[in-house]
Design a protein around this motif. Structure first.
Motif, PDB file in Angstrom:
ATOM      1  N   LEU A 324       0.856  -1.186   0.000  1.00  0.00           N
ATOM      2  CA  LEU A 324       0.000   0.000   0.000  1.00  0.00           C
ATOM      3  C   LEU A 324       0.895   1.239   0.000  1.00  0.00           C
ATOM      4  N   ASP A 325       0.860   1.985  -1.072  1.00  0.00           N
ATOM      5  CA  ASP A 325       1.776   3.117  -1.220  1.00  0.00           C
ATOM      6  C   ASP A 325       1.235   4.388  -0.569  1.00  0.00           C
ATOM      7  N   ALA A 326      -0.070   4.516  -0.500  1.00  0.00           N
ATOM      8  CA  ALA A 326      -0.657   5.675   0.189  1.00  0.00           C
ATOM      9  C   ALA A 326      -1.999   5.298   0.783  1.00  0.00           C
ATOM     10  N   MET A 327      -2.190   5.710   2.019  1.00  0.00           N
ATOM     11  CA  MET A 327      -3.488   5.605   2.681  1.00  0.00           C
ATOM     12  C   MET A 327      -4.028   7.030   2.777  1.00  0.00           C
ATOM     13  N   VAL A 328      -5.052   7.336   1.981  1.00  0.00           N
ATOM     14  CA  VAL A 328      -5.591   8.697   1.902  1.00  0.00           C
ATOM     15  C   VAL A 328      -6.888   8.747   2.702  1.00  0.00           C
ATOM     16  N   VAL A 329      -6.907   9.575   3.749  1.00  0.00           N
ATOM     17  CA  VAL A 329      -8.074   9.571   4.630  1.00  0.00           C
ATOM     18  C   VAL A 329      -8.822  10.907   4.532  1.00  0.00           C
ATOM     19  N   ASP A 330     -10.157  10.807   4.550  1.00  0.00           N
ATOM     20  CA  ASP A 330     -10.945  12.047   4.673  1.00  0.00           C
ATOM     21  C   ASP A 330     -11.379  12.186   6.136  1.00  0.00           C
ATOM     22  N   TYR A 331     -12.489  11.565   6.530  1.00  0.00           N
ATOM     23  CA  TYR A 331     -12.840  11.592   7.957  1.00  0.00           C
ATOM     24  C   TYR A 331     -13.811  10.466   8.305  1.00  0.00           C
ATOM     25  N   GLN A 332     -13.860  10.188   9.607  1.00  0.00           N
ATOM     26  CA  GLN A 332     -14.730   9.182  10.240  1.00  0.00           C
ATOM     27  C   GLN A 332     -14.200   7.758  10.024  1.00  0.00           C
ATOM     28  N   LYS A 348       2.581   6.076   2.750  1.00  0.00           N
ATOM     29  CA  LYS A 348       2.339   7.479   3.113  1.00  0.00           C
ATOM     30  C   LYS A 348       0.924   7.619   3.646  1.00  0.00           C
ATOM     31  N   LEU A 349       0.812   8.124   4.853  1.00  0.00           N
ATOM     32  CA  LEU A 349      -0.510   8.421   5.416  1.00  0.00           C
ATOM     33  C   LEU A 349      -0.824   9.875   5.095  1.00  0.00           C
ATOM     34  N   ILE A 350      -1.841  10.090   4.265  1.00  0.00           N
ATOM     35  CA  ILE A 350      -2.142  11.437   3.780  1.00  0.00           C
ATOM     36  C   ILE A 350      -3.511  11.854   4.303  1.00  0.00           C
ATOM     37  N   SER A 351      -3.517  12.838   5.186  1.00  0.00           N
ATOM     38  CA  SER A 351      -4.791  13.391   5.652  1.00  0.00           C
ATOM     39  C   SER A 351      -5.179  14.539   4.732  1.00  0.00           C
ATOM     40  N   THR A 352      -6.483  14.751   4.602  1.00  0.00           N
ATOM     41  CA  THR A 352      -6.944  15.740   3.617  1.00  0.00           C
ATOM     42  C   THR A 352      -7.962  16.720   4.177  1.00  0.00           C
ATOM     43  N   SER A 353      -8.404  16.478   5.411  1.00  0.00           N
ATOM     44  CA  SER A 353      -9.414  17.356   6.009  1.00  0.00           C
ATOM     45  C   SER A 353      -8.847  17.976   7.278  1.00  0.00           C
ATOM     46  N   GLU A 354      -9.107  19.264   7.457  1.00  0.00           N
ATOM     47  CA  GLU A 354      -8.644  19.919   8.684  1.00  0.00           C
ATOM     48  C   GLU A 354      -9.340  19.346   9.919  1.00  0.00           C
ATOM     49  N   LEU A 355     -10.451  18.637   9.692  1.00  0.00           N
ATOM     50  CA  LEU A 355     -11.164  18.004  10.797  1.00  0.00           C
ATOM     51  C   LEU A 355     -10.498  16.730  11.270  1.00  0.00           C
ATOM     52  N   CYS A 356      -9.624  16.163  10.464  1.00  0.00           N
ATOM     53  CA  CYS A 356      -9.162  14.806  10.717  1.00  0.00           C
ATOM     54  C   CYS A 356      -7.666  14.688  10.468  1.00  0.00           C
ATOM     55  N   ARG A 357      -6.860  15.322  11.309  1.00  0.00           N
ATOM     56  CA  ARG A 357      -5.413  15.176  11.236  1.00  0.00           C
ATOM     57  C   ARG A 357      -4.993  13.936  12.030  1.00  0.00           C
ATOM     58  N   GLN A 358      -3.896  13.322  11.612  1.00  0.00           N
ATOM     59  CA  GLN A 358      -3.405  12.112  12.266  1.00  0.00           C
ATOM     60  C   GLN A 358      -1.924  12.289  12.608  1.00  0.00           C
ATOM     61  N   ALA A 359      -1.514  11.741  13.750  1.00  0.00           N
ATOM     62  CA  ALA A 359      -0.091  11.769  14.102  1.00  0.00           C
ATOM     63  C   ALA A 359       0.688  11.007  13.030  1.00  0.00           C
ATOM     64  N   GLY A 360       1.723  11.640  12.507  1.00  0.00           N
ATOM     65  CA  GLY A 360       2.543  10.992  11.493  1.00  0.00           C
ATOM     66  C   GLY A 360       2.034  11.169  10.077  1.00  0.00           C
TER      67      GLY A 360
END
Length: 658
Positions: A324-332, A348-360
């Motif tokens: 898995l080269d990228a895990m792209v998360v929105d929220y929930q 790569k863990l890629i967060s995309t919403s200001e509501l849902c930031r993740q450590a790392g």
């Protein structure tokens, strides 16, 4: 073997059994370390709403019997429960608000990467909510629909929500109005719950409970707005064939998992991926492989046939495959552990919403106005990560199943119209009335670590279909069915009772599908439970009864989130007997439990069934369907043994008219 006890998913079993020392804990490991969990928390009688607490009520009737402020067990249980409903309503409804803002921005020319793909749905929604579409172009009409949706979040006048007024049976609206649980403003409904449950406000169980149910009805509106406006933007789902489980990951392609709930970004990622195929080939990959997890995955599966990699509980295992080269998360439904797992791999863990930031995480802020730009940056990060894979860590379970998804209400009506063009619902209603189909079960919700992964979902479903119950499903439950091969025509002969087999085969032939329709109908993501509400409302209107009179039940075998609490509550309020496989935190109050399991039936026709044993739950659900058939006058079996041990005849004689 350890994995065999934890999950019914063969791909998850494979990885759990091969997990090497040195890797982070999985969700199953953390659950085990958490035992024993707080008994006070399980019963819902621990209150920490104010800093005088935490307060705990003695569940055995001794002291302390009240919190420091004087709150009784029922007040504490209900305040906790209401805040869960409000949390669920906020999540579903904010999702709907984001879609509405995107649609509105499109009509103002601010989102060049989007267009209206569901023209017919736009006109249908406009007509339903009272907007005339004659003589208007799509952009003008969409603008009015978006404003109408946003009005449900901001209305000042005490007029019921548009997305409730226009989607209920007349009888149901009368009941909700009589009980004063018709919300006028989604945001106000959430705010009122938070205010009412504040220290020193409402302590009376009855108004507390009714306010929670009002918020649950607002949740239905939020879900429905999400579904309707997504269909307008991205098109109405139609039956599509794809694959499901971790075997959909490819060793020779750039793998990108889109995870969460909102399709606004993931739809554009799919578009841009087509444009960047050559860049992927330039780093040695054969292409770009987009897969889904949880409900973002369900959204893409329903509309584009994008493969679904897995569901909630096994999301960490997608990283463990090493490809898995990228895990792209929105929220929930995003596990905070993902950052820890990605650090052990190249992912790569890629967060995309200001509501849902993740450590790392690597944060790429997504805005609809610059959607393509964000999607391109995300895809290039994934392509770059492909070069960093460690071949020694690659281990993809060679396990996947064919899946058919895309049962929107519109798709179901299109199939039914092949049997009766002027009145599509007649065929379905006839098959319910003549007993070919015993009834309908809505299976919804999540995974919960308190039960083996996917096991209860499959056990209940197999028993229901064997007894000729047609199952419609949304959310991670549908993912479990897909992984077990239950969303296929081939499963019909293996699992369906004779009546259900006849119905699915006949409808499959008449509709031109050419073989039986899939055993279980996948209707979408968790917000798409609103599609199930619409289908039930159509059947009720056709029979000129209310949903509470129909032979249907709902089941959430692995309820996990606050969203599930909100959805389960509105299912009860709209007349569904609703099974919950994981007992919510209410057993600390006999009063609240009594209301949920029994009193609710007298008021709404729907009620909760708390049963952790999947086999017993299935039997109870079948008996309820039989009881409702008998009460509706379409079955004559007066000797059905209901869950109380009484026959249907005895129970009916005792009950008063609802």
């Amino acid at each position: 073997m350890r994995g065999s006890n934890l999950t019914a998913d063969p791909a998850a079993k494979y990885l759990l059994e091969k997990k090497e020392k040195g890797l982070p804990d999985t969700v199953w490991d953390r659950y085990e370390k958490m035992q024993p969990q707080s008994g006070f928390g399980e019963l819902g009688i621990c209150c920490r709403i104010c800093p005088q607490g935490p307060c705990r009520i003695n569940p055995f009737g001794k002291e302390p019997s009240r919190g420091i402020c004087g709150a009784r067990d029922y007040t504490i249980v209900l305040r906790n429960l209401l805040r869960m409903i409000a949390g669920g309503c906020a999540a579903h409804s904010d999702h709907g608000r984001h879609i509405a803002h995107t649609l509105l921005a499109l009509t103002e020319g601010k989102t060049p990467d989007y267009k209206i793909k569901g023209e017919a749905k736009l006109k249908a929604v406009a007509a339903r909510v009272g907007i005339k579409h004659e003589g208007k172009d799509s952009i003008s009409l969409a603008k009015e629909v978006a404003h109408k949706a946003l009005e449900d979040y901001s209305r000042i006048e005490p007029e019921p929500l548009t997305w409730i007024q226009t989607t209920m049976t007349k009888k149901r609206l009368e009941i909700l109005d009589r009980c004063d649980v018709l919300p006028y403003n989604i945001d106000a409904a959430i705010t009122e719950v938070m205010h009412r449950t504040h220290i020193g406000v409402d302590a009376d169980p009855v108004p507390l409970l009714f306010d929670g149910l009002k918020c649950a009805v607002a949740d239905l509106a939020g879900e429905h707005i999400s579904t309707d406006l997504s269909d307008i933007l991205f098109g109405v789902p139609k039956l599509t064939k794809s694959e499901v489980n971790l075997g959909v990951l490819k060793v020779d392609e750039v793998n990108i998992a889109v995870h969460g709930h909102n399709p606004i970004l993931s739809e554009v990622i799919c578009d841009v991926a087509e444009e960047l195929q050559e860049e992927a080939k330039a780093v040695g990959a054969k292409g770009i492989n987009i897969v889904g997890i949880c409900c973002t995955g369900n959204e893409l599966l329903m509309r584009r046939g994008i493969p679904l990699a897995t569901n909630f509980s096994s999301q960490e295992l997608a990283i463990m495959t090493g490809v898995l080269d990228a895990m792209v998360v929105d929220y929930q439904c995003i596990m905070p552990s993902l950052g820890m797992w990605c650090q052990c791999y190249h992912t790569k863990l890629i967060s995309t919403s200001e509501l849902c930031r993740q450590a790392g995480d690597i944060h790429i802020e997504f805005r609809p106005e610059t959607a393509k730009q964000s999607a391109t940056a995300i895809l290039r990060l994934a392509i770059s990560a492909f070069k960093e894979r460690n071949p020694n860590k690659i281990d993809i379970p060679k396990i996947k199943n064919i899946v058919y998804a895309g049962f929107s209400v519109e798709q179901i009506l299109e199939y039914l119209a092949k049997t009766s063009p002027d009145d599509p619902m007649q065929y379905l209603v006839d098959n319910i009335k003549n007993g070919t189909i015993l009834g309908i079960a809505a299976m919804v919700g999540c995974n919960n670590l308190k039960a083996p992964h996917d096991y209860n979902h499959l056990t209940i479903a197999k028993e229901l279909v064997k007894n000729n119950v047609l199952i419609v499903a949304t959310g991670c439950v549908a993912g479990a069915f897909g992984k077990a091969g239950l969303l296929t025509p081939e499963a019909v002969n293996q699992y369906a009772g004779e009546g259900l087999k006849k119905f699915l085969t006949e409808l499959g032939t008449k509709s031109g599908f050419g073989k039986p329709l899939p055993l279980i109908w996948h209707m979408g993501s968790c917000v798409d439970t609103s599609r199930i509400h619409d289908l039930a409302t159509m059947i009720a209107n056709k029979l000129e009864v209310d949903i509470k009179d129909l032979p249907l039940v709902a089941s959430a075998p692995g309820n996990m989130s606050e969203e599930a609490v909100a959805t389960g509550s509105w299912l009860v309020v709209t007349g569904w007997p609703t099974h919950v496989g994981i007992v919510p935190f209410i057993y600390g109050s006999k009063l609240v439990t009594q209301i949920a399991e029994n009193t609710a039936r007298d008021v709404y026709g729907g009620y909760f069934i708390f049963e952790t044993d999947a086999e017993k739950a299935a039997k109870r659900l079948i008996n309820i369907i039989k009881y409702r058939r008998w009460k509706l006058g379409i079955d004559v079996d007066e000797e059905i043994v209901y869950w109380t041990g009484e026959t249907a005849k005895e129970l009916f004689a005792k009950s008063k008219e609802l």
